[in-house]
Design an enzyme around this catalytic site. Structure first.
Site, PDB file in Angstrom:
ATOM      1  CD  GLU A 354      -3.202  -0.913   2.006  1.00  0.00           C
ATOM      2  OE1 GLU A 354      -3.091  -0.081   2.925  1.00  0.00           O
ATOM      3  OE2 GLU A 354      -4.203  -1.626   1.859  1.00  0.00           O
ATOM      4  CD  GLU A 431      -3.772  -5.744   3.448  1.00  0.00           C
ATOM      5  OE1 GLU A 431      -4.684  -4.994   3.871  1.00  0.00           O
ATOM      6  OE2 GLU A 431      -2.565  -5.446   3.481  1.00  0.00           O
TER       7      GLU A 431
END
Length: 742
Positions: A354, A431
């Protein structure tokens, strides 16, 4: 050990981790070892460790999660007392969760002859794998710590999973320059190889012997596996020639009440619980794990997404103003890959998680950065694909990920843009879900929105909640069934962890994301995943509890999680009808729920007995009963093992529960339980899974949380003996249990 600071934000668990620390240890080296090399190997020190030997700086490192070696040879004294001192400083460490502090993984002193196998110097690859035979290449790096050239012979023997010799080769006359090193490649042929697989994790061993003349100067043992795998763009992940859907979870590095200090049994237990749920894949979010985790995954049969960094700035202990990413990245990745590359469980390397794109974030993602970081992995191991976990679709749209072998994407089908931009690249859900819940807590009426949260600072275990950037489990199940090109998902997260207590960052000290709570007790969601991920294994699970004295004749919805397709629900012997799972997902946010769970939404509460009878293809497969409990009357202790090792670091997890007079679990009990131990053990930690609890993890008493808590016994090193644990509470019949330490 705490104490918790209730005024602190919960991002790092409200625990003290910020500051400086010193460790010192005296040791003596044998005078006969003079002339040998002395090394200290650290698996992880949080953070910025400096290692001093006899008052002199012998080495240092700058990433708290990374393993490193210090050459202490110039600073030690043989035949005399020595002191090693390690300094740690977490004040510049950036974190989004509890990172721990100081020496939290094992450290080892290694004494070598001047000529020896280099640190992480054995590299095993399997360039060809077939049923009849496999080729195994063993590359051995030999170091020469002396000033003069040396000739050695290298003998490598491969042992099969049963310990029998599978092949052996010897290379003579290898010249190692003084102060230098040399690589030696040996290619073996293995007949009828036994493959490493998630269903049958067969491990081979390479035993290396280095000789100078007739003298053995070093030996090395390396485990490895023979397997073939590939990620495909349209048909997911293939292992040993068959498609395998990855049912994965993300795991943080802490072990709840034990903190960040690594313990092998604690990790093994987490993996055992995950395997029972149906997990076959682990993502090491978001940093290099302890080496023992990978050893366990090799042995137990989990594939691994091995991640080197979260961000590339302070969370990686990098000062962007002083350390160029290219230089810093290769330094860390070299250690990371050389340490881990022999593990057959690892199928993906990850360069980060991220990371926002440039130019808004000068330290963020760019095509150039993705390429050189990926190339560092390929430089040290070209046998596995490289990925990263992305969360901003524009990164794919702007083609910043050309250098990626496999796409990794977090949440809400954001991988769709990657699929459009890179239709020929495989993709993984790095995720998924991020559903939130509190074990044992149920609130009515049911939420109308997944982002509607309770004012109690707990999250209902009806499993209908997630943050606005995430989704409940059922929606992800539905995506994985429709998007068959996906290799699988890594759920956020397998276990609750210290810190990041979304959505109650100010109030709580641990996360709500886990499928299992911080104490290691499964939440209801565990059975939802189990029912879907293990369709051939019996699961029948009822929720909520059946103690609602304030709701007599009022509605209390009942959910049943089962691998069956139909359930008939009975209340006090009266059938409430049957529900069958939907074939297709319905409309609206909660439209997928009926496809994966059976919901009896119109049940009027009355005390007594709920019974769920599950059917599959018209045949009964199992039943589950939930009863209304009376007042707490007694304590029950259930150890996870009755025999443990007297090693000084083995653990026994003892589940503590409050029961009524009829042995029914009391789901609302919050009694304070006091503990006494007799025998060679101590309390390593206690927890009840309550994210809002500020009770210390190290104590001799603890409150129950919704009827349960967990005590962790740690053995004392020595001859062993019987360990007697007694649990007592005012007004309850006490309980005792005996565990043998051997």
């Amino acid at each position: 050990t705490g104490p918790f600071n209730p005024k602190e934000d919960g991002y790092a668990g409200k625990l003290p981790w910020w500051g400086e620390g010193w460790y010192r240890k005296s040791f003596k080296l044998d005078k006969a070892d003079a002339g040998k090399r002395v090394y200290f190997d650290f698996d992880g020190v949080m953070a910025f460790p400096k290692v001093y030997v006899n008052g002199q700086l012998a080495g240092e490192w700058d990433y708290g999660y990374m393993s490193f070696r210090v050459d202490a040879t110039p600073f030690v004294k043989f035949g005399a007392d020595n002191v090693i001192a390690v300094y740690a400083d977490t004040r510049k460490h950036g974190t989004r969760w509890y990172p721990g502090a100081g020496i939290y993984r094992k450290e080892t002193m290694t004494i070598n002859e001047p000529v020896h196998v280099a640190h992480w110097g054995t590299y095993v690859t399997t360039p060809e794998v077939a049923d009849a035979s496999a080729k195994v290449n063993v590359r051995t790096t030999i170091e020469n710590g002396s000033k003069s050239k040396s000739k050695v012979s290298i003998e490598v023997t491969l042992l099969d999973p049963d310990g029998k010799m599978a092949a052996t080769l010897k290379t003579d006359g290898v010249a190692i320059p003084g102060g230098g090193s040399k690589d030696v490649n040996q290619l073996f042929a293995i007949a009828n190889p036994q493959r490493w697989d998630v269903t049958s994790p067969k491990l081979y061993t390479a035993k290396t012997i280095v000789r100078q003349g007739e003298k053995i100067v070093d030996t090395d043992t390396t485990t490895f596996g023979i397997r073939e795998f590939k990620f495909t763009a349209d048909d997911g992940f293939h292992l040993n020639g068959r498609r395998v859907q990855l049912y994965g979870v993300n795991l943080h590095h802490d072990h709840g009440a034990l903190g960040a200090a690594f313990n092998t049994r604690a990790m093994e237990r987490q993996l055992e619980i995950m395997r029972e749920m149906g997990v076959n894949a682990i993502r090491t979010s978001h940093n290099p794990p302890a080496p023992e985790l990978l050893e366990l995954c090799d042995r137990m049969g989990f594939v691994v997404w091995d991640e080197c960094f979260d961000k590339w700035d302070r969370t990686a202990d990098r000062d962007p103003c002083k350390q160029p990413l290219e230089q810093y990245g290769e330094k860390q990745i070299r250690n990371f890959v050389q340490r881990d590359r022999n593990h057959p469980s690892i199928v993906v390397w990850s360069i980060g998680n991220e990371i926002d794109p440039q130019p808004g974030n000068k330290e963020g993602v760019s095509a150039e950065r993705v390429k050189f970081m990926s190339d560092f992995f390929r430089k040290y191991d070209a046998t596995r694909p490289v990925s990263m976990a992305c969360h901003i679709p524009a990164v794919a749209q702007k083609k910043m990920l050309d250098a990626m072998d496999v796409g990794g994407w977090n949440y809400q089908r954001r991988y769709a843009q990657f699929r459009k931009t890179y239709p020929d690249k495989p993709v993984l859900y790095s995720e998924s879900a991020s559903a939130v819940s509190t074990r044992g807590f149920y609130e009515l009426p049911l939420t109308d929105s997944h982002t509607q949260f309770s004012k109690t600072f707990q999250v209902s275990s009806y499993d209908r909640n997630s943050p606005d950037w995430a989704d409940i489990s059922d929606r992800e199940f539905n995506l994985m069934e429709k998007d068959t090109f996906m290799a699988g998902e890594f759920v956020w997260t397998g276990f609750d962890y210290l810190g990041e207590p979304t959505p109650y960052n100010k109030q709580a000290r641990s996360s709500y994301f886990g499928i299992v709570d911080l104490a290691g007790i499964p939440k209801d969601r565990f059975y939802l995943y189990r029912s879907h991920w293990r369709p051939d294994t019996l699961t029948v699970h009822i929720l909520p509890h059946w103690n609602w004295p304030d709701r007599i004749d009022q509605n209390v919805p009942v959910y049943v999680y089962t691998n069956g397709d139909t359930v008939e629900l009975f209340l006090n012997g009266q059938s409430l009808g049957k529900q069958t799972k939907a074939k297709e997902s319905g409309t609206g946010y909660y439209g997928s729920i009926g496809k994966y769970r059976l919901c009896f939404n119109d049940v009027n509460y009355e005390p007594g007995e709920l019974k769920a009878v599950a059917y599959k293809d018209g045949k009964e497969i199992g039943q589950e009963v939930m009863r209304t409990a009376g007042e707490p009357a007694k304590i029950r202790l259930t150890p996870d093992r009755k025999e443990i090792s007297a090693s000084g670091d083995d653990l026994c997890y003892v589940l503590i529960e409050a029961l009524d007079a009829n042995n029914t679990l009391c789901p609302l009990a919050d009694n304070l339980i006091k503990f006494k131990i007799d025998g060679p053990a101590e309390i390593a930690g206690i927890d009840n899974g309550n994210p809002l609890s500020y009770e210390p993890f190290q104590d001799s008493e603890h409150k129950l949380f919704f009827g349960k808590a967990m005590l962790i016994l740690r053995t004392k090193e020595g001859p062993g003996g019987d360990i007697r644990l007694i649990a007592d509470s005012e007004g309850l019949t006490p309980a005792g249990v005996v565990v043998q330490s051997k």
